[in-house]
Each structure stands twice: as structure tokens, then as C-alpha cells.
Design a protein around this motif. Structure first.
Motif, PDB file in Angstrom:
ATOM      1  N   UNK A  21       0.794  -1.211   0.006  1.00 58.11           N
ATOM      2  CA  UNK A  21      -0.024  -0.005   0.043  1.00 58.11           C
ATOM      3  C   UNK A  21       0.841   1.224  -0.009  1.00 58.11           C
ATOM      4  N   UNK A  22       1.085   1.966  -1.440  1.00 56.88           N
ATOM      5  CA  UNK A  22       1.998   2.866  -1.369  1.00 56.88           C
ATOM      6  C   UNK A  22       1.568   4.133  -0.905  1.00 56.88           C
ATOM      7  N   UNK A  23       0.181   4.340  -0.942  1.00 56.42           N
ATOM      8  CA  UNK A  23      -0.229   5.818  -0.433  1.00 56.42           C
ATOM      9  C   UNK A  23      -1.192   5.787   0.543  1.00 56.42           C
ATOM     10  N   UNK A  24      -1.336   4.678   1.110  1.00 53.48           N
ATOM     11  CA  UNK A  24      -2.206   4.651   2.536  1.00 53.48           C
ATOM     12  C   UNK A  24      -1.390   5.324   3.504  1.00 53.48           C
ATOM     13  N   UNK A  82      -8.148  -4.277  -7.676  1.00 54.24           N
ATOM     14  CA  UNK A  82      -8.049  -3.043  -7.736  1.00 54.24           C
ATOM     15  C   UNK A  82      -6.758  -2.426  -6.852  1.00 54.24           C
ATOM     16  N   UNK A  83      -5.979  -3.309  -6.106  1.00 50.79           N
ATOM     17  CA  UNK A  83      -4.803  -3.049  -5.298  1.00 50.79           C
ATOM     18  C   UNK A  83      -3.664  -3.727  -5.996  1.00 50.79           C
ATOM     19  N   UNK A  90     -11.757  -3.550   0.392  1.00 53.36           N
ATOM     20  CA  UNK A  90     -11.789  -2.354  -0.736  1.00 53.36           C
ATOM     21  C   UNK A  90     -11.165  -1.244   0.057  1.00 53.36           C
ATOM     22  N   UNK A  91     -10.986  -1.107   1.153  1.00 49.45           N
ATOM     23  CA  UNK A  91     -10.097  -0.250   2.021  1.00 49.45           C
ATOM     24  C   UNK A  91      -8.643  -0.239   1.827  1.00 49.45           C
ATOM     25  N   UNK A 117      -9.686   4.022   0.898  1.00 53.64           N
ATOM     26  CA  UNK A 117      -9.310   3.361  -0.669  1.00 53.64           C
ATOM     27  C   UNK A 117      -8.283   4.462  -1.149  1.00 53.64           C
ATOM     28  N   UNK A 118      -7.249   4.483  -0.525  1.00 60.70           N
ATOM     29  CA  UNK A 118      -5.937   5.382  -1.258  1.00 60.70           C
ATOM     30  C   UNK A 118      -5.268   4.768  -1.992  1.00 60.70           C
ATOM     31  N   UNK A 119      -5.229   3.422  -1.991  1.00 56.03           N
ATOM     32  CA  UNK A 119      -4.409   2.586  -3.192  1.00 56.03           C
ATOM     33  C   UNK A 119      -5.139   2.065  -4.165  1.00 56.03           C
ATOM     34  N   UNK A 120      -6.516   2.345  -4.041  1.00 52.17           N
ATOM     35  CA  UNK A 120      -7.478   1.767  -5.031  1.00 52.17           C
ATOM     36  C   UNK A 120      -7.259   2.322  -6.313  1.00 52.17           C
TER      37      UNK A 120
END
Lengths: 369, 523, 379
Positions: free
Chosen positions: A115-118, B326-327, B437-438, C22-25
Motif C-alpha cells: 500500500x504505497x499511498x495509504x 484494484x490493489x 476495498x479499503x 481507498x487510498x491505493x485503489x
């Protein structure tokens, strides 16, 4: 209502030790050892493992003097109430730092590969909060989750590691044993933290019915950890060579990224394995977290440890956010852990054992509780 | 029945009076406006001077039985043989009680309250003039469903009988499988108005005393007006009402109840419900089907493995689809990823929404199909198949891969043997979908960790829900994902049972006689 | 009640998390799956400002054209930028889709990049640091400019990158093709202080050809190996698997096809400051073609043919070794690797001035051992 019995079985002790010791340092252990000793990096782990078998025996010996008591309780008997409480508080502080460190390192890995931008905060806080749920359940739940996750983690992980065999060239491990012994010995203090976590047995053996049974479990778990670390180091060096292994921050992740399974639904395994790795980080956090809150409850003299869990989350979260960068984080880790680990894993148990021996504290069966 | 805390009746106790008229009056007062109660007054004796009153609920007592055993006996036969006791009173009562009624189940009551209860339960009560007691005649005989094959737990191999709504039939079905004096059945009545029969069954020397005590303790805390189905009891005594996992297993099969009793579990049977409760329950036991023990061991093991696999699939597949597409598309092979991207081209919704739309549609369809009569239900299936399968894809609302995912998920969730467990998995599936989804795969892992933590914390009547996967005990592992050959399952589960040896390994005896087999060859 | 309140609190918290989440979606159809990258140094004509140093070309499939459709199945994108990462991200300014490098299969280096050690080092560092790129992708050198590869419209495949990757994977069947992953490339450069042999990809009109290899020394291109030399190089490096060696026997060309090819290095002797090494090559295979009417299933004949093949292997190998020693003056044939791994003490003594030692004082002898196992269907 049938109450929790708060008893930890010998098998669970082994699982707790394994799952606690193996956490984030596995990612970087190959680079660290290769950095010090090149292709002989695994040697330092073997030596440390052998040393730690003795440490484990010291710990079990100490605990079996006081069956049914954890270090937070018997340290007060051995060295007096106030010094015992001070020792326990130091232990708690150390443990809290460990959680913060582990959480942060793992967050960095997750941020880099998944997760690069989380935001860092979300990743970190979610992990800690999930772990509080189990910590509040008490020692029985902590032991059980370790037991449950062990096969879920290691069976797929070992299989995946073996898929990397075609990438390996075992001649990369040569030359073998060309490092001068002095250099090997000098490197031991630098890797001492890799086995950090065994000292938690000082607490968990206190929940066993028969502490003597922990000898076998602890020795087996140290051997398991030893083999696991050596496997990781050998595989990484065989895949990249000592020189390139040193260059990577997390050679293990590199190794897994190099694996591909053509023709299957999943071709690359890094995402899957890193997600699986959440499990072991989680168990480490949970196990350490429980001991931290337990120590505090013993210092404060309360019966339950539950109420300290949520306040601790804030402290851990704050601490984990402190290092500004990955470099700073590792700098902190290298500054704190070699000393803290050797203090709590070697100095404290040995000193306590000696003092207990001098004061002739005998085995008291089923006293207290 | 000391554990059953009897509430003090506020009403004064009604005692049976000597006068039949008085009794009748009291009864009619208490059972006012209960028009289904039959008061049959009749006279017996040569002089027709002995007055009797038979009271029962129309439809609940067997009229044939009453005619034969009471009316016929007293009115017809007694007339031919004049009773010796000419005096009304105790003598007459004894004569009737022990000599006059050819019925198998008789009891005395001197309390009108008990008599009324007996009437309402379906027994008939016989009052005799000048006597302060009444005779309860066991004449329960309401219309009941016959023993039939349980619909919800059909097996390929195994007995075809299932529980019915009648308590007594159910206990008999279990008793037929355990002809052991140590099989105990403790009966009690629960429900301040419904007075439902509850039976707690266990095998005395196998069950652990703590468990038994705990079961009775929990049942004794129940204070409710009515128990209509065993679900009431299940929800009132379960450990954690917030958990999505059932902590008490429910079965319609007497063979499963019997097998559980042999393992040291306790069964609770409830009148009016064909579903028996079995406590304690572990996650592992919910994945078992009675058939596993009837089939050969490797068949059972493969099926078990499929069930576990299916349940994991039904839990994480849609969530993984979201996370991967989506990830982290990087973990898929490039050809697959390109065809997936091509399939999604032009779909207006993000994958999360798409998945939710499809999953919710599927849940609607399932619920709709469940409530409808069978012929219409299959029509729903066709409509749903067309709606989900092709129309939605043609319209470009969902991608064809999504349809495959939903279908696989649905199929997997059907292969979980326990219904309430599969409902729990359905709920958690949505939870994981949100997390995926998150936070992608990391979110799924966090969700899985939460579920695992919850499972680890959960206990069913003092037994860890995840045992034997936690509280590791070697011999219990023989009946988990793999079911070992029957001759190896020599011990009952360690956490449950006391008397642990079940069988002796006879393998060596089976394969020994070599001379005989040689003789067979010659023939 | 307490439990319900807690549950409610958790629900509210998770809702908050979700609303912000949903930052990375990135939806899968919004991604641009970059399958190959080409790196060139910018020509003066391309430079918009003087700092621009790289020309990067990407190729990504047009996903909806692959399954059905008449249009082109892939597009090429080109950027000119100052450094690698900015050029990777520059596309975001120009296209609606977000490029994704998780499936990148190949990276092409233009000749001019390979000629500048500064640019090459920077590119390689950027590439191995970038988290999305897997370093198992294949690396190639392109004579001329790398972007030329992207102008190829492959005749037999829909997509360019899988086509090239497929050719590379044929190296299991032919020893003339060579395969090198980016990881191996960086490891080799690291271990050889900038020495490398990298497969050469020659773009054509409608196809590409994996032909020969480029030789680097000190992060600079110093020459090329030909088609056959690459094959010999594979033998020397123990990278050959399958392949064919054509020889002439009795004035008739014949082919020895090998399925395994093993090379072992042995230290023969150390004399007068010279190290004598022995490269032992062992191969098994079959004779697939000779001449109609001739019977070759004959032990003596096969012995002779295998001698012939051995001679050929030895001759070619020694020629190539000499080329490396004398012409390139670079140890890319595994001598250093062997010495440091298996003769660490010996290696320590020569470590300092190794390059000079390699050209002057290492004598390599090649002995081949060919075993012909089969001759095909007819005698």
C-alpha cells in the motif's frame, strides 16, 4: 460460567517463542549477516542459537524455582518489592518500545510493497487495534492464537520458499568457513537482537502447570528459529550472492519477489507472502503487548491487565510515529536493541538466578495464586 | 429437578374438593372460554350412582384411547362386574386407579393446578365424586408427523429417520441408538406459559461433570413465557450472542445426536421442535457430517478437505478479487490481468461496488428462492441465472469474471454443511469485502486476523471453539481435516470425554489368518 | 448492552475509516500495463531543455483490442526526461491511465546508454530501487536505439513484450539465445565491477532477433559477441541447456544436438605465478542429420564424430577465452567467480591486480567430453 483457566501448555510455549522471535527481522537478517560475515553469515546465527539454548535453560531454571509465578511476581520475591517493581517497569518500557519498533518496521514494508499511498497511521493503528482485541482476552487467548497461526504461516511460507530453488546457485555460499574466528566472535553482539523475544518466556512459563516441561519446548523452539533463520540466510545468499544480498534492505522480500509461478492463477507471490507475514508480526505484537500490559498491572498491583491495553495503544502509536525515516528507524533499532536484548535476555535472568541461589529460595510448590 | 428454580405461584393452590360439582365448577372457572376442553361426565355402576368426570383437550388426547381405556372400561365392563367397593371414596378410587383403567400411564394428583397442567399437556384427567384426588391418564395423542427423512441434512449414506415435532418420539429415536442404562434423560418443563418439555440427554460416565453442571445451570437461568422452538433455548444459553458463529450445533438427525453423546457431548431436545441442540460445539465439529463416519476414511477426508477449502473460498474469494484487481494486479499473470482488464473495460462501477451489487443480488435470489414454494423457487433460479448470468454482463454493468466469482462463491458456500455457519460466513464475507476495498490484501489479512482472534476467544460451554486446532492434543487431530481410519480413532475427544477408550484396534486380527486365505485360493 | 455499545463504536470507527479510505485503489481498467521499457539517451533533437537525458519508451497493450478488434493491440509511449523516475511518472501528465510496472517483462537498453557509464549506473539504480518493477524481467541491449524495438509490429504475436520474452525463454532449446534477468545483470555488474555480457536484440521490420551479445566492461560497452560466440559463451558460463553444434565429418555437415551441457572448472596447477585452469565440458545429445544411405549407428563412427564435436567445442571455447583475455581484457568467463569461491586463499593473493593477472597469467585449457546417445529413427 466456566472461567478461563489461564494455563499455557508446553506446546503453546514453543509456539509463543517461535512466533515472537520470528518477526520483522527476518526481512533483513540475511543482509545484516552477509554484511558482517559475507557468505559465512549463517555461522553467527548458529553460534547465537547455541548460546540461546543455554539462555533458554537459564530462563526455565529460574522459572521453575517459582512455579506459577511470572518474572513480574518473583522478581519482587528475589530482590525485594520495590527493586522488583522497578525491574518490571523497565521490562515493560522495553517491551513497549519493541512493539512500536516492530509495528513501524512492518508498516514500512507494507508501504513499500503493498500500500504505497495509504497513510502510515492507518496501517499502524489498524494493526495495533486488531491486536488489542486478543490481548484483552488474556494469556490463554494469546497462547491459542500463536498456536493457531503457526501452521497457517509456516506451511505456505516454506512451500513458497522452495519454489525459489530454480533461482538459486548454491555455489554462491562458497567460500565456506573462511572468516577468521575472531571476526565471527566480534560479530555476535551485532546480531544478538535477532533472537530477542526468548526472554518473554520469563513471563509465559509462569502460566504453565509444570514449568519443568518448558525445557524441551524452549530448546526445540530455539532450534526451529535457528534453522528457519539459517534457511532464510542460505536461500537469500544462494539466490543473490553475498554481495548483492548486502545491498538489499529486505533481501527476503527480494527473494520472494523473484519467485514466479508461471501457469497458475497467481504468478507473483510477494503480495501474498507479505500479507501472510502480517500474521507473524501480529503474533509478535500480541505476545509482547500482553506481557507489557501484564507487567504494568503487576507494578500497579491490579488483578486484571485489560484496562491498560487501550492506553498503551496511544503510547505505542506515538512511539512508532517518532522515527522520521527508515534510516532513522534502523538507527534507533541498532542503538537500542543490542543492549536492551542482552540486558533482558542474558543479564537479568542470570543475575536473578544467582541472587535466588544465594538467598537459597527453594522450590515452593503451588504457593500463591 | 432441584436445579429447576420453580417460581412461587402467586395464585392460591387449588385443592381438589370432594364434590365433583365443585371441581367441575373450579375447572370451568379456570378454563373459562377454553372451548376446546371436553367435560365428559358419566355414571358408573349398576345403580349408576358413581359419578365420574373425564376432562381433556379436544384434539390433544387420543379419543380412541380414552374410549377404550376409560369410558368403555368403566361404563361397559364395570357394569357387568359390579365393583366390590360399594362405598364411594378411597375404596372406589383405588379400585378404579388400580383395577378399572386398562391404560398404561396413570398418575395421581391431588392438586387441581397440576391437573389443569396435565389437561393442557394433552393428558386426560379423571375426577371421581367424593374423592379428593384425580387420576391423570396418559392419553396424549395429537396428530403428528411421522418420522421422515430430514430435509436439511440429507445424506447419501446413513439412516433416513429424522426427528419430529414430538418430544417423546425424539427421545425414543435417540434411545434406540444408545441402549445403555448410563444414557440419562433429564426432563424438565420450561416456559411459564408454554410449559414446554425439555430433555437433557447425556451418557453419565462419558460426559464431564463440569459440562453437565454448566448446562443445567444455564438452563435453570432461563425465565421466559414460552419456548416455541429449540432456537429460543439456543439463544438463551449460548456463550456469545454477538458472534457470527453458532456455538451450539443443531441437528435433525438422531444418529448425529447419538454420536455426539458418545463423544461426551450433551444433547438438549425440545418439544415441538425437530431440531436437537448439541453442546458444546467446536468449529471443527460444524464441518463434520455424520456421513463422514459411515463412509470409508479417505472419502471422508477428501470431503472434509473440500468443505474446509470451500468455506475459505466462500469467505475470501470476493474480497480477494477486489484486493487483487484494484490493489495488487501485480500478483496475477500478465495474460490473465490483460484479459481481466479487457473484461472490465467500459464497466461503470468500481470493482468494490460491482462485487457488492452482485453479491447482494445473489443474496436476494437465495432468500427469495428459499421462501417460495418449490416450483416457483426454481423459476426464481432461472430468472436469477439469466439476470445475473447474461443480462447484467450484456448490459455492461458487471464483468463476466465477476459472474464467475459470484458463482464460485455461491457454490462454495453451499458446500458448508452447517446452515447457521454458512450464514455466519456470508456475513463475514461482506465484512472482508469492505476491508479489502479499503486496504487491499492487507485489509483482508486484518479481517482474517480479527476473525481468527474472535474464534480463538470464543468458547462453547468451556470448550475452546477452535479445539483441537488450539490446545493441541495429538489424538484429537485424528478427526479434523483428515479423518483417520476408524480403527485408529480409539479415543474420544480429550476435552470432552472422561471414559476415553472407544474401541480396540483390531487390524492385526483382521489380516492375520493366512491359512484361511490360502484355502480360499484353492477353492 | 455494553457489547452492543462497543459494537456500535467499532462500526462508527470503521465507517470513518472507510469514508476516508481507498487510498491505493486503482481500478484494473484504469491501469496501463507497461510490458516493456526501452531506455535511450536523449538525442539533441529530442531535448526540450538541456537537462533532458533519457528517452524512455513504453509499450502497453490496448486491452480491449486484444481479444477482438481490428486496431493495434499495443501502443508505444515515449517520454524525454531528466531522470528515470520522472520519466516514469511523466506519463501521468499526459494520459488518463496510470501506468503499472508489475508486469513489465523486458527492459531494452540502447547502445548509447551502454556507452555511458554514468547514465547506465543511474538507470540501473533507479530501476532496481523502484518498487513496482520486478527485477526478474529480462534485460537486452539494442544496437542503435532501444525505441526501434517498439516500432516492430510482430507478425506472429499480438503483443510485443510476450513475444520477446517467449524468444528469450527459447534459450532452453538453443544455446545461441541468451537470457539475462535484470537481477542477474545487476549482480554480475556488481561482482565484475561493471563487467557484463548482455543479450543483444536486433529489431527488424516485423520481427526481432535475439542475436549475439554485448560485452560491457567498467559499465561501458566495449564490443559485441557474435551469434556463435554467444553460444560458446553459454557453454563457458554453464548456461547452455539445449542446442545444436554443427560440424563437418567426412565432408558432410552433420549436427550434434545436445540436451544437457555441463561445465566444470578445475584448478590444474599453479606454476611460476601462473594459474592453470581446466574447463571440463560434458555434453550429451544425439546426431540428428547425416547423409541418406549412411549408417551411423556404429560405435566407431560415433566415437569419431564425437571426437570431432569435442575438437570443435574445445577450439571455439579457447578462441573465445582468448578473445576475452586479449581483446576485451575482462574476466567475464567465470574465472574470478571460481577462484573466489573455491580457491579463496589463492584468490586473496591475486585479488589486488586481478585484471592484469587475468590477461597475463591465467591459462585456461578446455577439455570436452561428448556423448552421443541416440541417432534418430533410422540407423
Amino acid at each position: 460460567m466456566i472461567r478461563n483457566n489461564d494455563i499455557v501448555s508446553p506446546y503453546q510455549i514453543a509456539m509463543i517463542t517461535i512466533m515472537t522471535v520470528i518477526s520483522v527481522e527476518v526481512f533483513s537478517i540475511a543482509a545484516d549477516t552477509a554484511d558482517i560475515l559475507g557468505t559465512d553469515g549463517w555461522l553467527v546465527i548458529v553460534i547465537l542459537g547455541i548460546i540461546n539454548i543455554f539462555t533458554a535453560m537459564v530462563i526455565v531454571r529460574l522459572n521453575s524455582i517459582f512455579p506459577g509465578k511470572t518474572i513480574a511476581e518473583y522478581s519482587q520475591i528475589i530482590i525485594g518489592t520495590v527493586p522488583g517493581k522497578v525491574l518490571t517497569s523497565f521490562f515493560a518500557i522495553y517491551l513497549i518500545i519493541v512493539i512500536a519498533y516492530v509495528t513501524r518496521v512492518f508498516t514500512e514494508v507494507v508501504k513499500m510493497f503493498l500500500l504505497f499511498r495509504t497513510p502510515t497511521e492507518v496501517i499502524m493503528l489498524s494493526l495495533i487495534l486488531v491486536s488489542t482485541y486478543i490481548v484483552r482476552g488474556g494469556v490463554e487467548c494469546v497462547a491459542r492464537i500463536n498456536e493457531l497461526i503457526f501452521p497457517i504461516l509456516f506451511i505456505p511460507f516454506t512451500i513458497v520458499m522452495l519454489f525459489g530453488l530454480p533461482n538459486m546457485d548454491f555455489s554462491n555460499l562458497r567460500p565456506i568457513l573462511q572468516t577468521p574466528p575472531g571476526k565471527v566472535l566480534a560479530s555476535i553482539p551485532r546480531m544478538i537482537f535477532s533472537f530477542g523475544g526468548i526472554e518473554l518466556a520469563l513471563y509465559y512459563i509462569g502460566f504453565m502447570k509444570e514449568p519443568k516441561k518448558a525445557y524441551k519446548s524452549l530448546i526445540i523452539s530455539v532450534l526451529f528459529i535457528l534453522l528457519f533463520f539459517v534457511m532464510v540466510i542460505v536461500f537469500c545468499i544462494a539466490a543473490f550472492g553475498a554481495k548483492s544480498t548486502t545491498k538489499a534492505i529486505w533481501p527476503l522480500v527480494m527473494y520472494i519477489r523473484g519467485i514466479s509461478l508461471p501457469g497458475l492463477f497467481i504468478e507473483r507471490l510477494d503480495g501474498v507472502i507479505l500479507s501472510l507475514w502480517v500474521l507473524t508480526v501480529f503474533t509478535t505484537i500480541v505476545t509482547v503487548f500482553f506481557t507489557a500490559s501484564y507487567s504494568i498491572s503487576k507494578v500497579a498491583g491490579t488483578r486484571e491487565q485489560k484496562q491498560y491495553v487501550l492506553p498503551l495503544v496511544i503510547i505505542i502509536y506515538y512511539l512508532a510515529l517518532q522515527p522520521g525515516s527508515l534510516a532513522e528507524l534502523y538507527e534507533w533499532g541498532n542503538a537500542i536493541f543490542p543492549y536492551a536484548v542482552s540486558a533482558f535476555m542474558y543479564v537479568v535472568p542470570v543475575m536473578l538466578l544467582i541472587i535466588a541461589g544465594l538467598r537459597k529460595l527453594e522450590v515452593k510448590q503451588n504457593e500463591g495464586n | 429437578m432441584g436445579f429447576f428454580r420453580k417460581k412461587e405461584k402467586k395464585m392460591e393452590k387449588l385443592i381438589i374438593s370432594k364434590s365433583l360439582d365443585e371441581n367441575m365448577k373450579r375447572l370451568k372457572e379456570r378454563l373459562k372460554d377454553c372451548d376446546d376442553i371436553v367435560y365428559k361426565e358419566f355414571r358408573v355402576g349398576v345403580e349408576q350412582n358413581l359419578r365420574f368426570l373425564l376432562v381433556y383437550v379436544d384434539g390433544m388426547s387420543s379419543r380412541d384411547m380414552l374410549n377404550d381405556a376409560v369410558l368403555n372400561a368403566l361404563m361397559v365392563h364395570a357394569r357387568e362386574v359390579p365393583p366390590e367397593a360399594k362405598e364411594p371414596g378411597e375404596g372406589l378410587y383405588k379400585l378404579v386407579r388400580y383395577g378399572g383403567l386398562p391404560a398404561s400411564e396413570l398418575a395421581d394428583k391431588d392438586n387441581l393446578e397440576d391437573a389443569i397442567l396435565a389437561i393442557l399437556i394433552g393428558d386426560a384427567v379423571l375426577f371421581i365424586d367424593t374423592t379428593e384426588k384425580c387420576i391423570i391418564i396418559g392419553a396424549k395423542g395429537w396428530p403428528m408427523r411421522g418420522v421422515s427423512e430430514p430435509n436439511t441434512e440429507a445424506l447419501i449414506r446413513g439412516p433416513r429417520d429424522g426427528f419430529t415435532e414430538t418430544f417423546r418420539v425424539n427421545t425414543a429415536l435417540v434411545r434406540r441408538r444408545i441402549r445403555d442404562s448410563r444414557l440419562k434423560l433429564k426432563q424438565l418443563r420450561l416456559g411459564k406459559r408454554s410449559f414446554t418439555d425439555i430433555g437433557v440427554m447425556y451418557i453419565e460416565d462419558i460426559v464431564s461433570p463440569e459440562l453437565l453442571e454448566e448446562v443445567f445451570r444455564r438452563i435453570s437461568t432461563i425465565d421466559i413465557d414460552a419456548i416455541i422452538e429449540s432456537g429460543y433455548i439456543e439463544q438463551l444459553i449460548e456463550d456469545n450472542c454477538m458472534s457470527p458463529f453458532p456455538q451450539i450445533s443443531v441437528t435433525e438427525r438422531p444418529d448425529e445426536v447419538a454420536a455426539s453423546l458418545y463423544e461426551g457431548r450433551v444433547a438438549i431436545l425440545v418439544d415441538n421442535s425437530p431440531f436437537a441442540l448439541i453442546v458444546p460445539t467446536t468449529l471443527n465439529s460444524l464441518f463434520q457430517s455424520p456421513e463422514d463416519y459411515y463412509d470409508r476414511w479417505y472419502v471422508a477426508s477428501i470431503l472434509r478437505f473440500i468443505r474446509y477449502f470451500a468455506s475459505i473460498l466462500s469467505l475470501v474469494l470476493p474480497a480477494s478479487y477486489i484486493a487483487v484487481t484494484s490493489f495488487h494486479p501485480g500478483i496475477l499473470p500478465d495474460k490473465l490481468v490483460i484479459s481481466m482488464a479487457a473484461a472490465r473495460e467500459g464497466i461503470p462501477f468500481p470493482v468494490v461496488i460491482e462485487t457488492f451489487i452482485m453479491e447482494v443480488t445473489f443474496e436476494l435470489l437465495r432468500e427469495a428462492g428459499l421462501r417460495l414454494p418449490v416450483p416457483i423457487g426454481s423459476a426464481i433460479g432461472i430468472v436469477g441465472g439469466i439476470v445475473i448470468g447474461s443480462a447484467a454482463v450484456e448490459a455492461g454493468i458487471v464483468s463476466p469474471i465477476m459472474v464467475i466469482i459470484v458463482a464460485i462463491t455461491a457454490i462454495s458456500s453451499f458446500s458448508i454443511p452447517n446452515y447457521s455457519l454458512s450464514v455466519g460466513f456470508r456475513m463475514l464475507r461482506f465484512f472482508l469485502m469492505i476491508l479489502a476495498g479499503v486496504l487491499g490484501l492487507y485489509g483482508i489479512m486484518l479481517g482474517v486476523l480479527l476473525i481468527l482472534s474472535h474464534l480463538v476467544k470464543l468458547k462453547s460451554f468451556g470448550i475452546p471453539y477452535m479445539s483441537p486446532y488450539v490446545s493441541f492434543e495429538g489424538s484429537d487431530f485424528k478427526d479434523t481435516i483428515v479423518r483417520v481410519p476408524t480403527f485408529l480413532m480409539a479415543r474420544r475427544p480429550i476435552l470432552l470425554a472422561r471414559n476415553r477408550i472407544r474401541l480396540r484396534n483390531n487390524r492385526n486380527l483382521i489380516n492375520r489368518p493366512e491359512q484361511e486365505s490360502e484355502r480360499d485360493d484353492k477353492e | 448492552m455494553k457489547a452492543i455499545k462497543r459494537l456500535g463504536a467499532a462500526a462508527v470507527m470503521s465507517c470513518l475509516l472507510l469514508l476516508a479510505g481507498c487510498w491505493d485503489k486503482v481500478e484494473i481498467e484504469d491501469r496501463l500495463f507497461v510490458l516493456a521499457i526501452g531506455v535511450d539517451s536523449a538525442t539533441e533533437a529530442e531535448q526540450k531543455i538541456s537537462e533532458d537525458r533519457y528517452t524512455l519508451s513504453f509499450v502497453a497493450p490496448v486491452v480491449d483490442q486484444i481479444i477482438e478488434g481490428e486496431g493495434p493491440t499495443f501502443h508505444t509511449y515515449k517520454t524525454v526526461e531528466n531522470n528515470l523516475i520522472t520519466s516514469l511518472t511523466q506519463l501521468l501528465e499526459r494520459f488518463s491511465k496510470k501506468q503499472f510496472f508489475g508486469h513489465t517483462r523486458a527492459i531494452f537498453f540502447g547502445e548509447d546508454i551502454m556507452k555511458s557509464d554514468k547514465l547506465l549506473k543511474e538507470v540501473l539504480d533507479g530501476v532496481s530501487r523502484y518498487h513496482e518493477l520486478h527485477n526478474s524481467m529480462y534485460a537486452y541491449i539494442v544496437p542503435g536505439r532501444a525505441e526501434e524495438v517498439f516500432e516492430v509490429k510482430p507478425m506472429y504475436d499480438k503483443l510485443l513484450a510476450p513475444y520477446i520474452a517467449g524468444i528469450t525463454e527459447n534459450s532452453n532449446y538453443t544455446s545461441k539465445a541468451m537470457r539475462l534477468s535484470l537481477l542477474d545483470m545487476t549482480i554480475m555488474l556488481e561482482n565484475q565491477q561493471g563487467g557484463l555480457v548482455i543479450p543483444k536484440l536486433v529489431p527488424g521490420e516485423k520481427e526481432v532477433r535475439l542475436n549475439g551479445a554485448g560485452v560491457l566492461k567498467g559499465y561501458k560497452l566495449i564490443g559485441y559477441l557474435g551469434d556463435k560466440e554467444t553460444s560458446v559463451y553459454n557453454w563457458l558460463m554453464n548456461k547452455a541447456k539445449g542446442g545444436a553444434i554443427s560440424i563437418e565429418y567426412n565432408n558432410t555437415p552433420t549436427v550434434f544436438r545436445h540436451f544437457t551441457f555441463n561445465r566444470k572448472i578445475r584448478l590444474a596447477k599453479v606454476e611460476e605465478g601462473k594459474i592453470y585452469l581446466n574447463y571440463e565440458m560434458e555434453t550429451e545429445g544425439s546426431i540428428e542429420e547425416y547423409k541418406m544411405g549412411w549408417k551411423i549407428l556404429d560405435n566407431v563412427l560415433l566415437e569419431e564424430i564425437s571426437r570431432e564435436v569435442e575438437k570443435r567445442i574445445e577450439g571455439e571455447s579457447e578462441k573465445l577465452i582468448e578473445k576475452f583475455q586479449k581483446q576485451f581484457k575482462a574476466d567475464l568467463i567465470g574465472v574470478k567467480d571460481y577462484l573466489s569461491k573455491y580457491q579463496p586463499k589463492l584468490y586473496k593473493t591475486i585479488e589486488k591486480d586481478y585484471e592484469k593477472f587475468f590477461t597475463d597469467s591465467i591459462v585456461v585449457e578446455v577439455t570436452a567430453n561428448v556423448k552421443i546417445r541416440r541417432v534418430g529413427l533410422i540407423k
